[in-house]
Design an enzyme around this catalytic site. Structure first.
Site, PDB file in Angstrom:
ATOM      1  N   ALA A 151      43.747   2.254   4.008  1.00 58.95           N
ATOM      2  CA  ALA A 151      44.734   3.547   3.890  1.00 58.95           C
ATOM      3  C   ALA A 151      44.714   3.728   2.599  1.00 58.95           C
ATOM      4  O   ALA A 151      44.289   3.003   1.468  1.00 58.95           O
ATOM      5  CB  ALA A 151      46.438   2.856   4.340  1.00 58.95           C
ATOM      6  N   GLY A 167      43.250  -0.894   6.762  1.00 56.05           N
ATOM      7  CA  GLY A 167      43.362   0.261   7.765  1.00 56.05           C
ATOM      8  C   GLY A 167      42.008   0.613   8.208  1.00 56.05           C
ATOM      9  O   GLY A 167      41.767   0.827   9.417  1.00 56.05           O
ATOM     10  N   GLU A 217      41.173  -1.909  10.796  1.00 53.95           N
ATOM     11  CA  GLU A 217      42.251  -1.818  11.755  1.00 53.95           C
ATOM     12  C   GLU A 217      41.888  -0.612  12.595  1.00 53.95           C
ATOM     13  O   GLU A 217      41.731  -0.937  13.928  1.00 53.95           O
ATOM     14  CB  GLU A 217      43.633  -1.436  11.372  1.00 53.95           C
ATOM     15  CG  GLU A 217      44.292  -2.796  10.750  1.00 53.95           C
ATOM     16  CD  GLU A 217      45.532  -2.674   9.902  1.00 53.95           C
ATOM     17  OE1 GLU A 217      45.617  -1.846   9.234  1.00 53.95           O
ATOM     18  OE2 GLU A 217      46.590  -3.454   9.993  1.00 53.95           O
ATOM     19  N   GLU A 226      45.336  -6.372   2.223  1.00 56.59           N
ATOM     20  CA  GLU A 226      46.653  -5.942   1.957  1.00 56.59           C
ATOM     21  C   GLU A 226      47.404  -6.795   0.964  1.00 56.59           C
ATOM     22  O   GLU A 226      48.383  -6.468   0.272  1.00 56.59           O
ATOM     23  CB  GLU A 226      47.360  -5.588   3.248  1.00 56.59           C
ATOM     24  CG  GLU A 226      46.871  -4.363   3.876  1.00 56.59           C
ATOM     25  CD  GLU A 226      45.762  -4.458   5.178  1.00 56.59           C
ATOM     26  OE1 GLU A 226      45.089  -5.878   5.015  1.00 56.59           O
ATOM     27  OE2 GLU A 226      45.563  -3.769   5.792  1.00 56.59           O
TER      28      GLU A 226
HETATM   29  N1  DAK Z   1      42.823   4.292  -1.463  1.00 59.07           N
HETATM   30  C1  DAK Z   1      42.636   5.114  -2.116  1.00 59.07           C
HETATM   31  N2  DAK Z   1      41.300   5.379  -3.011  1.00 59.07           N
HETATM   32  C2  DAK Z   1      40.437   4.195  -2.857  1.00 59.07           C
HETATM   33  C3  DAK Z   1      40.653   3.339  -1.845  1.00 59.07           C
HETATM   34  C4  DAK Z   1      41.655   3.129  -1.134  1.00 59.07           C
HETATM   35  N3  DAK Z   1      41.979   2.427  -0.120  1.00 59.07           N
HETATM   36  N4  DAK Z   1      39.589   2.424  -1.887  1.00 59.07           N
HETATM   37  C5  DAK Z   1      38.728   2.974  -2.858  1.00 59.07           C
HETATM   38  N5  DAK Z   1      39.459   4.290  -3.203  1.00 59.07           N
HETATM   39  C6  DAK Z   1      38.910   5.024  -4.371  1.00 59.07           C
HETATM   40  C7  DAK Z   1      38.742   4.422  -5.666  1.00 59.07           C
HETATM   41  O1  DAK Z   1      40.123   4.633  -6.344  1.00 59.07           O
HETATM   42  C8  DAK Z   1      37.638   5.301  -6.469  1.00 59.07           C
HETATM   43  O2  DAK Z   1      38.242   6.364  -6.786  1.00 59.07           O
HETATM   44  P1  DAK Z   1      38.299   7.065  -8.144  1.00 59.07           P
HETATM   45  O3  DAK Z   1      38.539   6.172  -9.396  1.00 59.07           O
HETATM   46  O4  DAK Z   1      36.608   7.385  -8.606  1.00 59.07           O
HETATM   47  O5  DAK Z   1      38.830   8.104  -8.536  1.00 59.07           O
HETATM   48  C9  DAK Z   1      36.547   5.463  -5.268  1.00 59.07           C
HETATM   49  O6  DAK Z   1      37.425   5.176  -4.231  1.00 59.07           O
HETATM   50  C10 DAK Z   1      35.501   4.510  -5.313  1.00 59.07           C
HETATM   51  O7  DAK Z   1      36.128   3.006  -5.385  1.00 59.07           O
HETATM   52  P2  DAK Z   1      35.727   2.025  -6.335  1.00 59.07           P
HETATM   53  O8  DAK Z   1      35.312   2.555  -7.942  1.00 59.07           O
HETATM   54  O9  DAK Z   1      36.588   0.989  -6.392  1.00 59.07           O
HETATM   55  O10 DAK Z   1      34.487   1.578  -5.741  1.00 59.07           O
HETATM   56  P3  DAK Z   1      33.837   0.010  -5.671  1.00 59.07           P
HETATM   57  O11 DAK Z   1      32.473   0.008  -5.213  1.00 59.07           O
HETATM   58  O12 DAK Z   1      33.807  -0.466  -7.499  1.00 59.07           O
HETATM   59  O13 DAK Z   1      34.673  -0.955  -5.060  1.00 59.07           O
HETATM   60  C11 DAK Z   1      36.236  -1.578  -2.794  1.00 59.07           C
HETATM   61  C12 DAK Z   1      34.837  -0.710  -3.615  1.00 59.07           C
HETATM   62  C13 DAK Z   1      36.134  -0.874  -1.491  1.00 59.07           C
HETATM   63  C14 DAK Z   1      35.910  -2.738  -2.935  1.00 59.07           C
HETATM   64  C15 DAK Z   1      37.351  -1.087  -3.693  1.00 59.07           C
HETATM   65  O14 DAK Z   1      37.238   0.498  -3.797  1.00 59.07           O
HETATM   66  C16 DAK Z   1      38.591  -1.576  -3.288  1.00 59.07           C
HETATM   67  O15 DAK Z   1      38.937  -2.644  -3.178  1.00 59.07           O
HETATM   68  N6  DAK Z   1      39.309  -0.574  -2.298  1.00 59.07           N
HETATM   69  C17 DAK Z   1      40.556  -0.854  -1.954  1.00 59.07           C
HETATM   70  C18 DAK Z   1      40.425  -1.645  -0.733  1.00 59.07           C
HETATM   71  C19 DAK Z   1      41.905  -2.097  -0.035  1.00 59.07           C
HETATM   72  O16 DAK Z   1      42.674  -2.757  -0.836  1.00 59.07           O
HETATM   73  N7  DAK Z   1      42.120  -1.533   1.102  1.00 59.07           N
HETATM   74  C20 DAK Z   1      43.436  -1.914   1.752  1.00 59.07           C
HETATM   75  C21 DAK Z   1      44.422  -0.656   1.440  1.00 59.07           C
HETATM   76  S1  DAK Z   1      46.123  -0.993   2.172  1.00 59.07           S
HETATM   77  C22 DAK Z   1      49.995   1.195   8.765  1.00 59.07           C
HETATM   78  C23 DAK Z   1      48.830   1.490   8.715  1.00 59.07           C
HETATM   79  C24 DAK Z   1      47.699   1.351   7.919  1.00 59.07           C
HETATM   80  C25 DAK Z   1      47.995   0.344   6.835  1.00 59.07           C
HETATM   81  C26 DAK Z   1      49.284   0.165   6.554  1.00 59.07           C
HETATM   82  C27 DAK Z   1      50.402   0.228   7.539  1.00 59.07           C
HETATM   83  N8  DAK Z   1      51.296   1.415   9.551  1.00 59.07           N
HETATM   84  C28 DAK Z   1      50.712   2.153  10.826  1.00 59.07           C
HETATM   85  C29 DAK Z   1      52.392   1.132   9.374  1.00 59.07           C
HETATM   86  C30 DAK Z   1      47.026   0.200   6.213  1.00 59.07           C
HETATM   87  C31 DAK Z   1      47.134  -0.588   4.588  1.00 59.07           C
HETATM   88  C32 DAK Z   1      45.715  -0.409   3.935  1.00 59.07           C
HETATM   89  O17 DAK Z   1      44.858  -0.231   4.344  1.00 59.07           O
END
Ligand code: DAK
Length: 300
Positions: free
Chosen positions: A108, A151, A154, A174
């Protein structure tokens, strides 16, 4: 025969689309492929996805590369709109959802949701529509390269089949953000890979690679990166070559195993099986076998 059909389908898809009168046009995707496109209820274009047809498969490509396909509200709206359009389109038999080589989806959109408060989440029933992907009647296939996190993982698990390329990585990170999976990660993951492995992923945020995901039963198979789309579309087109009602009933019956105990599930399966003897396609399929010829499905 089925194998012959599936190996030919990709080659003839553009011809078929043209023959069937679609307004065919070439579309470049972020996998660097190009296909014909046209389906009546699809929007002419979407902000965050590409939607096109490949033979009898509907193909949705998440297309927000700068954010690694982070699932903002608009992107999810686009996915659901296109999925419903393909679901209603009689010429489509299965739907493939994919991302880019680097990321299926990195979760997400953290930036979009970070400042939301409880009341906003509650009143707007935040992310409620996400689950609609799992309500699509036609088979859905997630074709995953790169990151499928949070997400993103998911969303992939909402699909009926997950195919991974060698570079795929799956995770529920998460916990590292101070939250938990909110769209099936705690429920579908445990059913796919069991409690011990699901717990490790959810509590530690550790990722697993494609081969681990295959060993754990999360994905049906792993293919080389360059073959991912060919394999996913071949499978979607093969599924599309069968009787549509039979495929829909097979999907519904398998999915019922999530909800029912064994005795109820077996009864449901048997009743669905009985009902198929009212279908022209059952008569045709069995007659074609006996007459040693390909079946000509009426889809009824
Ligand atoms: N959200 C927003 N931006 C993101 C992102 C994300 N999840 N993942 C990556 N980006 C963005 C980065 O901020 C960066 O943007 P700029 O800084 O260039 O503006 C760009 O994408 C490239 O990312 P990185 O520079 O970080 O790239 P790397 O290769 O160094 O790293 C990475 C890749 C995938 C390991 C890293 O980006 C990372 O850890 N990303 C976050 C992963 C994460 O934590 N995902 C879980 C998010 S929470 C629900 C439904 C769904 C959900 C919850 C509730 N309901 C129905 C109630 C879901 C929740 C989640 O998914």
């Amino acid at each position: 025969m089925a194998a012959v059909i599936s190996s030919c389908t990709l080659n003839v898809s553009f011809r078929c689309a043209t023959r069937m009168g679609y307004a065919a046009r070439r579309v470049a995707t972020n996998h660097g492929r190009s296909f014909s496109s046209a389906t009546s209820d699809l929007k002419p274009s979407y902000e965050y996805i590409l939607a096109e047809k490949n033979g009898s498969a509907g193909l949705i490509t998440l297309n927000r590369p700068k954010a690694l396909n982070a699932l903002c509200d608009g992107l999810l709206d686009d996915v659901i709109h296109a999925s419903r359009a393909f679901d209603k389109d009689d010429s489509v038999g299965a739907i493939v959802i994919t991302g880019s080589k680097k990321a299926f989806a990195a979760g997400a959109d953290i930036k979009e949701m970070s400042s939301r408060d409880y009341m906003q989440c509650y009143i707007n029933n935040q992310f409620e529509s996400w689950g609609d992907v799992a309500k699509i009647n036609k088979p859905t296939i997630a074709a995953i390269s790169g990151y499928a996190l949070g997400g993103g993982c998911e969303l992939a698990m909402m699909c009926d089949i997950m195919i991974a390329s060698e570079s795929a990585k799956f995770g529920q990170p998460e916990i590292t953000l101070g939250v938990i999976p909110g769209c099936g990660g705690t429920q579908r993951l445990i059913r796919a890979i069991g409690k011990a492995k699901a717990m490790e992923m959810v509590l530690s945020g550790n990722m697993i690679d494609a081969h681990q995901a295959e060993r754990d039963g999360l994905v049906c198979r792993v293919v080389p990166d360059d073959n991912l789309m060919e394999e996913a579309l071949k499978l979607a087109n093969k599924i599309s070559s069968f009787s549509r009602p039979a495929v829909a009933m097979a999907k519904e019956t398998v999915n019922s195993a999530y909800e029912l105990n064994l005795a109820e599930g077996l009864r449901f399966e048997r009743r669905i099986f009985h009902s198929m003897f009212s279908m022209e396609d059952q008569k045709e399929g069995m007659k074609a076998f006996i007459e040693k010829r390909p079946a000509e499905w009426k889809h009824k």
